[in-house]
Design an enzyme around this catalytic site. Structure first.
Site, PDB file in Angstrom:
ATOM      1  N   TRP A  82       0.824  -1.205   0.000  1.00  0.00           N
ATOM      2  CA  TRP A  82       0.000   0.000   0.000  1.00  0.00           C
ATOM      3  C   TRP A  82       0.863   1.262   0.000  1.00  0.00           C
ATOM      4  O   TRP A  82       0.560   2.238  -0.676  1.00  0.00           O
ATOM      5  CB  TRP A  82      -0.947   0.012   1.203  1.00  0.00           C
ATOM      6  CG  TRP A  82      -1.530   1.367   1.430  1.00  0.00           C
ATOM      7  CD1 TRP A  82      -2.439   2.000   0.646  1.00  0.00           C
ATOM      8  CD2 TRP A  82      -1.200   2.285   2.470  1.00  0.00           C
ATOM      9  NE1 TRP A  82      -2.702   3.260   1.138  1.00  0.00           N
ATOM     10  CE2 TRP A  82      -1.953   3.449   2.256  1.00  0.00           C
ATOM     11  CE3 TRP A  82      -0.332   2.217   3.575  1.00  0.00           C
ATOM     12  CZ2 TRP A  82      -1.860   4.557   3.106  1.00  0.00           C
ATOM     13  CZ3 TRP A  82      -0.243   3.308   4.408  1.00  0.00           C
ATOM     14  CH2 TRP A  82      -1.009   4.464   4.167  1.00  0.00           C
ATOM     15  N   HIS A  83       1.979   1.232   0.725  1.00  0.00           N
ATOM     16  CA  HIS A  83       2.868   2.401   0.713  1.00  0.00           C
ATOM     17  C   HIS A  83       3.383   2.670  -0.701  1.00  0.00           C
ATOM     18  O   HIS A  83       3.646   3.800  -1.069  1.00  0.00           O
ATOM     19  CB  HIS A  83       4.049   2.194   1.667  1.00  0.00           C
ATOM     20  CG  HIS A  83       3.728   2.521   3.097  1.00  0.00           C
ATOM     21  ND1 HIS A  83       3.430   3.788   3.512  1.00  0.00           N
ATOM     22  CD2 HIS A  83       3.636   1.756   4.195  1.00  0.00           C
ATOM     23  CE1 HIS A  83       3.179   3.790   4.813  1.00  0.00           C
ATOM     24  NE2 HIS A  83       3.290   2.567   5.251  1.00  0.00           N
ATOM     25  N   GLY A  84       3.541   1.600  -1.463  1.00  0.00           N
ATOM     26  CA  GLY A  84       3.985   1.752  -2.850  1.00  0.00           C
ATOM     27  C   GLY A  84       4.576   0.434  -3.312  1.00  0.00           C
ATOM     28  O   GLY A  84       5.158  -0.299  -2.505  1.00  0.00           O
TER      29      GLY A  84
END
Lengths: 394, 84
Positions: free
Chosen positions: A321-323
């Site tokens: 989700w952060h990347g």
């Protein structure tokens, strides 16, 4: 105009709080004013960014349609699971498309705050399925999604709690207390972010390993990891306090996001204290569900194995989700392993059980934990990447 | 009889998850404050309750304050079990 960053935001915020305070003190509901103010702030947020505005409007339309379609099925008693699944996929899809697009440097369906609004929309859809949300007013739902103070980066509120606050009226003294606390939180948050965050960021100067003696090189890396950790804490906790404070002024008691995370005595404790609204969201809507379905299907031989797999799934998802980059995925895997390892250690180790109540042991645990956490920070910030890259490419 | 069996089976479950038989004596202490339960272990407990009793408690259905002692946990399971 970016929230909590552009100075103009604070001016608009101060102006917007005045009518909220008048309503609050005079015993009126702030909800409809708050909703209108939120929409106005979102117009300012997206400003001339038409693409972002359209993506946001599309998301809102999808979320409203999917959620009320599902709710109608639950209210009629039909409770069609396929509708629940379709609704869930529909609200998650824009975020997934956006995250995958970001890997290829394309902005597809993205807008500022997409993650946080997705978390909120997903919570509602899942709680309708769980029979916890039996009915919901459209204005309440819309207000919950667009409420501007925590819009860009949380804290992640829960809809039932939010609607209770939004629909209540306060007595003058209750509101005075809320407003005073709100302003206090805004001020403390500003000091955290603008002063302390800036100071620690100044001392964060990551670089590949140099040619000096190993202990000075290692010392410099440790210093950078700590400086980044403190910077991230003050920056994010400061923002969160301001978002919380501004919410209070509108009569909404947005939950806190941090509770002295660097005092944690193990990594599980750390995640009970760091970005709490995200970790509890993941716990309630990912970990719990993953563990439940794995237990039902008997995928693993015992509870400990199931929990370890659940942690891994939970934290890999958080990393993703952060990347979708190597650093974030490694960061997720790092905590997935640590959470499982901590669980195994605390359940199996006689040494741990014998000493866990003793003070010296707690100090050792704290010391190990803060260093493990700071190593995590070094992975998260990309510092580790720089160092490892430097070693490989010499 | 049925009541006793829910209570006894619950005590066994909680004892297994907390890994400490002190829970049989101290049934009103806050399990979270005592470090006997943490948020992740609490979820394992909910899953175990569902498997054992067929009683579903959605993770966000009950506030932590309503489920933080042995007696409160047993109560929450009991009312749902009886409603079945």
């Amino acid at each position: 105009m970016n929230f909590y960053i552009d100075p103009a935001f604070y001016v608009f915020l101060a102006v917007a709080i005045v009518p909220a305070a008048v309503l609050g003190f005079s015993g009126h509901r702030i909800k409809y004013y708050g909703l209108a103010a939120s929409l106005a702030f979102l117009l300012l947020l997206f400003g001339e960014n038409v693409e972002g505005m359209l993506a946001f409007a599309a998301f809102l339309a999808i979320a409203c349609a999917a959620t009320f379609w599902e709710l109608a099925s639950w209210k009629s008693g039909q409770k069609a699971l396929w509708k629940f699944r379709c609704a869930l996929v529909a609200v998650i899809a824009p975020l997934v498309v956006y995250k995958i697009g970001a890997v290829f440097d394309h902005n597809l369906m993205g807008f500022l705050g997409i993650s946080y609004i997705t978390f909120k929309a997903v919570q509602v859809i899942i709680e309708i399925r769980d029979d916890l949300i039996e009915d919901m007013n459209f204005a309440d739902y819309l207000y919950f999604l667009v409420f501007f103070t925590p819009f860009t980066s949380g804290p992640i509120d829960r809809s039932r709690r939010f609607a209770e606050d939004a629909n209540r009226t306060y007595t003058a003294s209750e509101y005075a207390d809320l407003l005073a606390r709100g302003i206090m939180l805004l001020l403390v948050g500003a000091v955290y972010q603008k002063v302390l965050g800036t100071v620690f960021h100044h001392y964060f100067t990551p670089a590949p390993l140099g040619d000096g003696p190993w202990w000075t090189e290692l010392g410099a890396q440790v210093k950078d990891a700590y400086m980044y950790g403190f910077y991230l804490f003050f920056d994010f906790a400061g923002y969160s306090l301001m978002a919380m404070g501004a919410s209070y002024c509108f009569g909404i008691k947005t939950p806190r996001n941090f509770r002295a995370p660097f005092l944690a005595t193990d990594v599980r404790d750390f995640w009970d204290r760091w970005h709490m609204t995200l970790s509890t969201w993941l716990r309630d809507f990912v970990f719990m569900r993953a563990v439940k379905s794995a237990t039902r299907r008997k995928l693993f031989k015992d509870r400990l194995h199931t929990a370890c797999a659940g942690y891994m799934a939970n934290f890999l998802l958080m990393g993703a989700w952060h990347g979708l980059t190597v650093d974030y995925l490694v960061y997720g895997a790092y905590y997935g392993v640590l959470m499982g390892a901590t669980d195994v250690y605390q359940k199996k180790s006689a040494f741990h059980k014998r000493h866990k109540k003793e003070n010296w042991y707690k100090v050792v645990q704290w010391f190990v934990t803060i260093n493990v956490v700071m190593l995590g920070m070094a992975i998260f910030s990309g510092q580790m990447h720089t160092v490892v890259g430097g070693l490989i490419h010499g | 009889m049925a009541e006793n069996s829910v209570e006894e089976r619950m005590l066994e479950l909680i004892e297994e998850i907390c890994d400490d038989d002190v829970i049989r004596e101290e049934r009103d202490v806050d399990l979270f404050e005592e470090g006997l339960l943490d948020s992740m272990a609490a979820i394992e407990l909910l899953v175990a309750i569902e498997t054992e009793f067929g009683v579903t408690i959605a993770p966000t259905a009950v506030e932590r304050e309503e489920m933080n002692t042995v007696n409160k946990i047993i109560y929450q399971v009991q009312i749902r079990y009886d409603a079945q």
